[in-house]
Design a protein around this motif. Structure first.
Motif, short mmCIF file in Angstrom:
data_model
loop_
_atom_site.label_atom_id
_atom_site.label_comp_id
_atom_site.label_asym_id
_atom_site.label_seq_id
_atom_site.Cartn_x
_atom_site.Cartn_y
_atom_site.Cartn_z
N ILE A 28 34.25 69.43 55.41
CA ILE A 28 33.35 69.33 56.55
C ILE A 28 32.47 70.56 56.56
CG2 ILE A 28 33.19 69.19 59.07
CD1 ILE A 28 36.00 67.91 59.01
N PHE A 29 31.22 70.39 56.18
CA PHE A 29 30.25 71.47 56.19
C PHE A 29 29.12 71.09 57.15
CE2 PHE A 29 31.28 72.11 51.42
CZ PHE A 29 32.44 72.80 51.75
N SER A 30 28.70 72.02 58.00
CA SER A 30 27.58 71.73 58.89
C SER A 30 26.89 73.01 59.31
CB SER A 30 28.03 70.95 60.14
OG SER A 30 28.84 71.77 60.97
N SER A 31 25.62 72.87 59.67
CA SER A 31 24.83 73.97 60.21
C SER A 31 23.87 73.39 61.24
CB SER A 31 24.04 74.66 59.09
OG SER A 31 23.11 75.58 59.62
N ASP A 47 19.67 70.36 61.80
CA ASP A 47 20.99 69.74 61.85
C ASP A 47 21.31 69.27 60.44
OD1 ASP A 47 23.29 68.32 62.27
OD2 ASP A 47 22.50 67.02 63.84
N TRP A 48 22.08 70.07 59.71
CA TRP A 48 22.42 69.75 58.32
C TRP A 48 23.93 69.56 58.22
CZ3 TRP A 48 19.65 74.45 55.51
CH2 TRP A 48 18.30 74.48 55.89
N ARG A 49 24.35 68.49 57.54
CA ARG A 49 25.77 68.20 57.45
C ARG A 49 26.12 67.59 56.08
NH1 ARG A 49 27.20 65.42 63.35
NH2 ARG A 49 25.41 66.30 64.47
N PHE A 71 20.34 65.44 56.84
CA PHE A 71 19.34 66.51 56.87
C PHE A 71 18.32 66.18 57.94
CE2 PHE A 71 15.25 68.33 55.66
CZ PHE A 71 15.59 69.67 55.53
N TYR A 72 18.35 66.91 59.04
CA TYR A 72 17.37 66.79 60.11
C TYR A 72 16.67 68.13 60.26
CZ TYR A 72 19.87 62.62 61.98
OH TYR A 72 20.47 61.39 62.16
N GLU A 73 15.37 68.14 60.24
CA GLU A 73 14.62 69.38 60.49
C GLU A 73 13.33 69.04 61.24
OE1 GLU A 73 14.43 73.29 60.80
OE2 GLU A 73 16.00 72.36 59.59
N THR A 74 13.14 69.71 62.36
CA THR A 74 12.00 69.44 63.24
C THR A 74 11.26 70.74 63.52
OG1 THR A 74 13.10 67.57 64.31
CG2 THR A 74 11.30 68.60 65.52
#
Length: 399
Positions: free
Chosen positions: A86-89, A105-107, A149-152
């Motif tokens: 489980i990796f997330s940032s 939101d990166w996972r 991979f979410y980036e705004t």
């Protein structure tokens, strides 16, 4: 992710924080007041077994703290006894003078989770859904991998509190395998498989990829632990096939938070309110991408229930929390009591929003380990309906 982490080794954390200076010295063209708390983590839950790793938290300023809001990042780097990763940032970064906001939101998950069917009426135990013939309804196991991979990027409108911007979002679920007490099985009787087959999706892999149009009102004093004012976020996701989505679709997310001070002298004594909605506007989306409890950005909704306990085409969620200090003249220890409620709709089971509401409630303890940045360890116990409950340990306030 609500894995019930024990954000441990408080002595190490306390020594780390107490060695840091709380004075603000602005240095142009440099990242200011950068502070990282490398929280060791150990915990357990039914889906993952025992978890070991790190849950670091970082705060800093990209400009003068007098005119720039604090940026923050929370991470998880965990391995479990069930051989899961489980990796997330998750991050909110404010540029100099708040001209831009970057939301990330990166996972990467190699994990498992129980699913219970669609709608607010999905039961705890396994049964057959009478509205769908022989499709199972209730608790069913799933193994899967997730790349997110979410980036705004949002730009401030003049000197106002409003921002507009766009972003890219990608969800890839793969290696999906349903299982029961006898082991792995792929069957049209499982809710996940039945839904995906009926909508024309694969049952072992699917992708959602698209562009998000965003408007944000950022009016909180400190985002990680607000004492006052409010926050709003409207996001419309467009998922065309030419960007990689299995089928074209669109989703709408609405998020509003309000903080009401109960004491001018002790601003930590407050009422926090949260309203959240997530809706499939057009087309179809795969099962695991449908709106679901605790799949918000920081995984904080639905205390009292497990992640993924409720899921549907549309979701409405609300929460109220009273936060208060436990010491007369210090801010180290605090407490909270909270109530929440969620409702889900499902075309599959012919259930509309608000046909059934699932409430939760509970209480918690707060330990503020850095007063200047309000870095806080939050420990909560929540109760839901029909025996659902859970213990949650997180970094910073729930919302």
């Amino acid at each position: 992710m609500k894995s019930g982490l024990l954000l441990g080794l408080f002595l190490t954390i306390t020594l780390k924080v107490s060695a840091q200076s709380d004075s603000i010295v602005y240095q142009p063209n440099k990242i200011n007041q950068f502070k990282i708390v490398p929280l060791p983590a150990i915990g357990s839950n039914p889906a993952n077994g025992w978890l070991f790793g790190l849950a670091p938290s970082a705060t800093w300023y990209m400009g003068d703290p007098k005119t720039t809001k604090m940026s923050n990042l929370v991470g998880n780097f965990l391995y479990t006894t069930k051989k899961q990763w489980i990796f997330s940032s998750r991050s909110n970064i404010f540029s100099d003078e708040n001209k831009l906001i970057f939301i990330g939101d990166w996972r990467y998950f190699v994990t498992s989770q129980f699913t219970y069917g669609l709608g607010s009426s999905a039961p705890n135990g396994t049964d057959f859904d009478p509205s769908q013939g022989n499709v199972l309804w209730g608790k069913q196991g799933m193994d899967f991998s997730l790349v997110r991979f979410y980036e705004t990027v949002l730009k401030r409108i003049g000197d106002s509190k409003f921002y507009i911007g766009a972003g890219y979002h990608l969800d890839v679920h793969s290696k999906i395998q349903s299982f029961n007490e006898d082991g792995p099985i792929n069957s049209p009787f499982f809710t996940h498989d039945a839904y995906n087959i009926s909508k024309g999706f694969d049952i072992d892999r699917y992708t959602l990829s698209g562009i998000g149009l965003n408007m944000v009102m950022e009016n909180r004093d400190i985002a990680v632990s607000p004492y006052e004012k409010n926050f709003a976020w409207v996001q419309y996701k467009i998922n065309p096939s030419f960007l990689g989505s299995d089928q074209p679709s669109s989703l709408l997310m609405l998020d509003y938070r309000h903080y009401i001070n109960l004491s001018e002298r002790r601003k930590r004594n407050l009422i926090a309110l949260w309203g959240f909605g997530n809706f499939v506007v057009s087309g179809n989306v795969p099962y695991m991408i449908l709106p679901s409890i605790t799949w918000d950005m920081f995984g904080r909704s639905g205390r009292g229930y497990a992640q993924g306990r409720f899921r549907g085409e549309n979701m409405v969620y609300s929460e109220a929390e009273w936060r208060f200090p436990l010491q007369q003249n210090k801010e180290t220890f605090g407490g909270t009591v909270f109530v929440n409620a969620a409702s889900f709709s499902s075309k599959t089971s012919n259930e509309s929003l608000f046909n059934k509401i699932n409430p939760g409630y509970g209480m918690g303890l707060r330990v503020m380990i850095n007063k200047k940045n309000r870095t806080t360890i939050a420990a909560d116990y929540g109760f839901g309906q029909k025996g659902n409950s859970g213990f949650y340990l997180n970094i910073n306030e729930t919302f």
